[in-house]
Each structure stands twice: as structure tokens, then as C-alpha cells.
Design a protein around this motif. Structure first.
Motif, PDB file in Angstrom:
ATOM      1  N   GLY A  76      51.144  59.187  49.402  1.00  0.00           N
ATOM      2  CA  GLY A  76      51.051  59.658  50.779  1.00  0.00           C
ATOM      3  C   GLY A  76      52.150  59.137  51.679  1.00  0.00           C
ATOM      4  O   GLY A  76      53.027  58.374  51.291  1.00  0.00           O
ATOM      5  N   ASN A  77      52.041  59.573  52.901  1.00  0.00           N
ATOM      6  CA  ASN A  77      53.002  59.238  53.933  1.00  0.00           C
ATOM      7  C   ASN A  77      52.799  57.782  54.377  1.00  0.00           C
ATOM      8  O   ASN A  77      51.673  57.367  54.606  1.00  0.00           O
ATOM      9  CB  ASN A  77      52.747  60.197  55.107  1.00  0.00           C
ATOM     10  N   PRO A  78      53.880  57.016  54.528  1.00  0.00           N
ATOM     11  CA  PRO A  78      53.713  55.618  54.940  1.00  0.00           C
ATOM     12  C   PRO A  78      53.086  55.475  56.327  1.00  0.00           C
ATOM     13  O   PRO A  78      52.335  54.538  56.587  1.00  0.00           O
ATOM     14  CB  PRO A  78      55.123  55.034  54.917  1.00  0.00           C
ATOM     15  N   LYS A  79      53.361  56.422  57.226  1.00  0.00           N
ATOM     16  CA  LYS A  79      52.750  56.354  58.547  1.00  0.00           C
ATOM     17  C   LYS A  79      51.236  56.576  58.443  1.00  0.00           C
ATOM     18  O   LYS A  79      50.447  55.924  59.113  1.00  0.00           O
ATOM     19  CB  LYS A  79      53.352  57.389  59.491  1.00  0.00           C
ATOM     20  N   ARG A  80      50.834  57.493  57.585  1.00  0.00           N
ATOM     21  CA  ARG A  80      49.405  57.759  57.393  1.00  0.00           C
ATOM     22  C   ARG A  80      48.732  56.539  56.786  1.00  0.00           C
ATOM     23  O   ARG A  80      47.632  56.164  57.184  1.00  0.00           O
ATOM     24  CB  ARG A  80      49.196  58.971  56.503  1.00  0.00           C
ATOM     25  N   ARG A  81      49.393  55.921  55.805  1.00  0.00           N
ATOM     26  CA  ARG A  81      48.820  54.716  55.200  1.00  0.00           C
ATOM     27  C   ARG A  81      48.675  53.603  56.231  1.00  0.00           C
ATOM     28  O   ARG A  81      47.698  52.869  56.239  1.00  0.00           O
ATOM     29  CB  ARG A  81      49.668  54.242  54.028  1.00  0.00           C
ATOM     30  N   ARG A  83      48.232  54.050  59.467  1.00  0.00           N
ATOM     31  CA  ARG A  83      47.114  54.421  60.339  1.00  0.00           C
ATOM     32  C   ARG A  83      45.781  54.122  59.657  1.00  0.00           C
ATOM     33  O   ARG A  83      44.847  53.628  60.278  1.00  0.00           O
ATOM     34  CB  ARG A  83      47.185  55.908  60.702  1.00  0.00           C
TER      35      ARG A  83
END
Length: 143
Positions: A76-81, A83
Motif C-alpha cells: 500500500g501507499n506509505p501515506k495510507r499506512r 494514517r
């Protein structure tokens, strides 16, 4: 050699009366939990020393219900992780799976204590009956 995935998480929260720690241990996809009551609010150092000194003596519940493996999830996306990690930090208490496991463990221990109490009360009743019989025999013999 088979690869094993082991993960342990300690969540400390205030349940309204005490500071409680819930340990979630996932090994080979099976969840085991334990509940620890700290009492007063523990500092980071106190939690760290507790983990170092008492982690090995922790009594985990029996392994129950399979937990989804991390291999099935995409990175997944590092920003999502980030969050999701922040959201997990702000969540109160333990996961619902660990709450269910703790409830099952309480029910199991309650059932064990009930059966032990029933056996003990039967034995005590038998002992009282035998004492009465012995007393009756002694009276009959005139002693």
C-alpha cells in the motif's frame, strides 16, 4: 524449513477504573491474548521494565480463531499506512478479536471453578454424612 510469522502487541488503556494492558500474540495465524492490570498510570519506563521482566511469565489464553495473515495484504501507499498507524494509536482498548478471546477465557475459567466447587461440595457433604453415621454408631454403642 517452514516460515513462521509471530507478532505480539501490548495495548495499554484506561478502562474507567484502572490502567489495563492487553497482550495480543499471533503465532501461525492463531490469536492468544492476556489481560494485565497495572493499577495507576504506568510510565513508559515502567511498561518497558514490565515487558523485560514479566513477559516470559505471561499466561496467554489458548490459541483461538485464525487471524488474517500479513502476506495477503498489499504493502500500500506509505501515506495510507501512516494514517492507519496514527488511527491505531488513537484507538482506545484492544481489538474485538482479543475482547472475544478474553471473554471466552473468562467463561472457561468460570466453568472450571464451578465444576471444582461442585466436586468439593459433594466431598464435604459425604464427609458430613460419614461423621453423622460415625456419631450415631458411637451413641448406639454407648460411648
Amino acid at each position: 524449513m517452514r516460515k513462521r510469522e509471530v507478532s505480539s502487541t501490548l495495548t495499554v488503556y484506561h478502562d474507567g477504573q484502572f490502567w489495563v494492558g492487553v497482550v495480543e500474540h499471533v503465532e501461525d495465524g492463531m490469536l492468544s491474548v492476556a489481560r494485565v492490570v497495572f493499577g495507576a498510570e504506568p510510565s513508559n519506563e515502567e511498561v518497558y521494565t514490565w515487558v523485560l521482566e514479566r513477559w516470559a511469565n505471561l499466561h496467554l489464553s489458548t490459541a483461538t480463531e485464525p487471524v488474517e495473515s500479513r502476506q495477503n495484504r498489499l504493502p500500500g501507499n506509505p501515506k495510507r499506512r501512516a494514517r492507519e498507524a496514527a488511527k491505531a494509536l488513537h484507538m482506545r482498548g484492544a481489538s474485538t478479536a482479543s475482547q472475544r478471546a478474553l471473554a471466552r477465557e473468562r467463561e472457561r475459567s468460570k466453568d472450571e471453578s464451578r465444576s471444582e466447587h461442585a466436586v468439593r461440595s459433594r466431598e464435604e457433604a459425604l464427609a458430613r454424612w460419614e461423621r453423622r453415621r460415625e456419631k450415631s454408631h458411637r451413641k448406639h454403642r454407648g460411648k
